[in-house]
Design an enzyme around this catalytic site. Structure first.
Site, mmCIF file in Angstrom:
data_model
loop_
_atom_site.group_PDB
_atom_site.id
_atom_site.type_symbol
_atom_site.label_atom_id
_atom_site.label_comp_id
_atom_site.label_asym_id
_atom_site.label_seq_id
_atom_site.Cartn_x
_atom_site.Cartn_y
_atom_site.Cartn_z
ATOM 1 N N MET A 1 0.788 -1.283 -0.040
ATOM 2 C CA MET A 1 -0.026 0.178 -0.272
ATOM 3 C C MET A 1 1.025 1.160 0.068
ATOM 4 O O MET A 1 2.114 1.208 0.511
ATOM 5 C CB MET A 1 -0.964 0.216 1.207
ATOM 6 C CG MET A 1 -1.698 -1.281 1.600
ATOM 7 S SD MET A 1 -3.391 -0.897 1.134
ATOM 8 C CE MET A 1 -3.945 -2.547 1.411
ATOM 9 N N GLY B 1 1.690 -1.166 3.715
ATOM 10 C CA GLY B 1 0.872 -2.492 3.189
ATOM 11 C C GLY B 1 1.545 -3.676 4.154
ATOM 12 O O GLY B 1 2.895 -3.702 4.410
ATOM 13 N N GLU C 1 -4.776 -8.900 3.551
ATOM 14 C CA GLU C 1 -4.983 -7.717 2.669
ATOM 15 C C GLU C 1 -5.359 -8.105 1.298
ATOM 16 O O GLU C 1 -5.402 -7.260 0.376
ATOM 17 C CB GLU C 1 -4.110 -6.584 2.911
ATOM 18 C CG GLU C 1 -4.303 -6.086 4.192
ATOM 19 C CD GLU C 1 -3.423 -4.821 4.521
ATOM 20 O OE1 GLU C 1 -3.626 -3.709 5.316
ATOM 21 O OE2 GLU C 1 -2.251 -4.902 3.998
ATOM 22 N N GLY D 1 1.000 -4.541 21.850
ATOM 23 C CA GLY D 1 1.818 -2.898 21.750
ATOM 24 C C GLY D 1 2.542 -2.950 22.998
ATOM 25 O O GLY D 1 3.511 -3.324 23.143
ATOM 26 N N GLY E 1 3.592 -5.553 25.266
ATOM 27 C CA GLY E 1 4.690 -6.777 24.666
ATOM 28 C C GLY E 1 3.910 -7.737 23.862
ATOM 29 O O GLY E 1 3.351 -7.241 22.887
ATOM 30 N N SER F 1 2.318 3.099 14.059
ATOM 31 C CA SER F 1 1.910 2.158 12.577
ATOM 32 C C SER F 1 2.897 1.513 12.217
ATOM 33 O O SER F 1 4.154 1.944 12.086
ATOM 34 C CB SER F 1 1.374 3.386 11.691
ATOM 35 O OG SER F 1 2.319 4.442 11.679
ATOM 36 N N ASP G 1 3.770 -5.354 12.103
ATOM 37 C CA ASP G 1 4.517 -5.737 10.887
ATOM 38 C C ASP G 1 6.015 -5.988 11.124
ATOM 39 O O ASP G 1 6.747 -6.862 10.740
ATOM 40 C CB ASP G 1 4.244 -5.089 9.753
ATOM 41 C CG ASP G 1 2.815 -4.852 9.181
ATOM 42 O OD1 ASP G 1 1.946 -5.882 9.525
ATOM 43 O OD2 ASP G 1 2.482 -3.680 8.837
HETATM 44 O O1 RIB Z 1 0.172 -2.507 9.471
HETATM 45 C C1 RIB Z 1 0.527 -1.105 9.118
HETATM 46 C C2 RIB Z 1 -0.015 -1.078 7.609
HETATM 47 O O2 RIB Z 1 -1.487 -1.310 7.175
HETATM 48 C C3 RIB Z 1 0.149 0.235 6.803
HETATM 49 O O3 RIB Z 1 1.333 0.184 6.256
HETATM 50 C C4 RIB Z 1 -1.112 0.072 6.054
HETATM 51 O O4 RIB Z 1 -0.613 0.092 4.668
HETATM 52 C C5 RIB Z 1 -1.941 -0.906 6.396
HETATM 53 O O5 RIB Z 1 -1.665 -2.193 5.289
#
Ligand code: RIB
Length: 306
Positions: A10, A38, A139, A222, A225, A248, A252
């Protein structure tokens, strides 16, 4: 190849805000950042920045974002042979709102990501067979996620499924065929319909999923932990206290880092500790991928906690 990510990319449009506007109101926000994001791409870049060899199976649209997304993957050494363009649609885009307490709210417009189909996995199958780990998120279409799990099982390749964004349509029997199931606490709440405010509640919700046959359930929490649950064992992964400015993409970062160290060491608990530290480092910077440290920066960060 170490890792294949079959998943999304994304363009993140991040507004740093003091308050959310009310209906009909216009409010000025202090800052903005655009970057590559993304969930799939973030996990791929996190692992690649640490030195894993990573291939991506993903779709970009026909727009001004597509070329930059592919270049970004290549810049970090991610194999883009199976990152394909879909004609006539937009790339995935994610408007993100980060408030002054560093917490994020994310909208996703999937765009081209919706066009990643089982046939794309077939096309990449020879390369995928060489991978030691496959990482999936939600996604892309569920049918493709299920197809990828079938493929991985057939070829005895371990799988991580990150059920994000959470979907109550997810067939948990597929999750049970993955080696690791990694939601955050909000996703756990949506998947189970249970409250997740306290550690006791999280364990009750987690048990509901474990009872269905999950192998390893890792819930990212978060600033609290993470917790790793399997059979009747629970291991709490302590958080690292940092001055967070933007959370954010931290989940990931956690998954990409865990994947890297898990492949390198086969030690789940140690890899989770590294992932917690890497995610902590990521929240000290703005953006998603742009906040992930490379190996040298991560090692310096580690030193500061010893
Ligand atoms: O987990 C964060 C991500 O969620 C962001 O980068 C956004 O693009 C969504 O996919």
């Amino acid at each position: 190849m170490d890792i294949a990510v079959i998943g999304s990319n994304m363009v993140d449009l991040i507004a740093y805000i003091n308050d959310m506007p009310k209906m009909g109101e216009t409010l000025e926000a202090p800052d903005f950042k655009m970057g590559c994001g993304g969930k799939g791409a973030n996990q791929a870049i996190a692992a690649a920045k640490l030195g894993s060899s990573v291939m991506m199976v993903s779709k970009v649209g026909e727009d001004i974002f597509a070329e930059n997304t592919v270049k970004n993957f290549q810049h970090y050494g991610v194999d883009t042979q199976f990152v394909e363009q879909v004609a006539g649609v937009s790339s995935g885009v994610a408007p993100i709102f980060v408030d002054s307490s560093s917490q994020n709210r994310i909208l996703i417009i999937k765009g081209a990501n919706q066009y990643l189909k089982p046939a794309d996995i077939d096309r990449a199958s020879e390369a995928l067979k060489t991978c030691k780990l496959i990482i999936l998120q939600l996604e892309i279409p569920l049918e493709s996620v299920y197809y990828a799990i079938d493929f991985a099982n057939q070829h005895h390749i371990p799988v991580i499924l990150n059920p994000a964004p959470a979907s109550t349509e997810l067939d948990i029997s597929y999750a049970c065929r993955c080696d690791f199931f990694m939601p955050n606490e909000t996703e756990l709440e949506i998947l189970t319909g249970q409250p997740v405010q306290t550690m006791e509640q999280i364990q009750v919700a987690a048990k509901m999923l474990l009872d269905k046959g999950l192998k390893n359930l890792i819930v990212t929490l978060g600033e609290k932990g993470a917790v790793w649950l399997r059979e009747d064992k629970v291991t709490h992964i302590e958080p690292y206290k940092v001055n967070a400015i933007d959370t954010s993409g931290a989940g990931d970062a956690f998954i990409g880092c865990f994947s890297h160290y898990y492949l390198a060491t086969a030690n789940i608990e140690q890899s989770l500790k590294m992932a917690s530290l890497f995610a902590a480092c990521s929240v000290t910077g703005q953006g998603t991928q742009s906040s992930y440290p490379d190996k040298a920066t991560f090692e310096d960060f580690q030193q500061s906690f010893q």
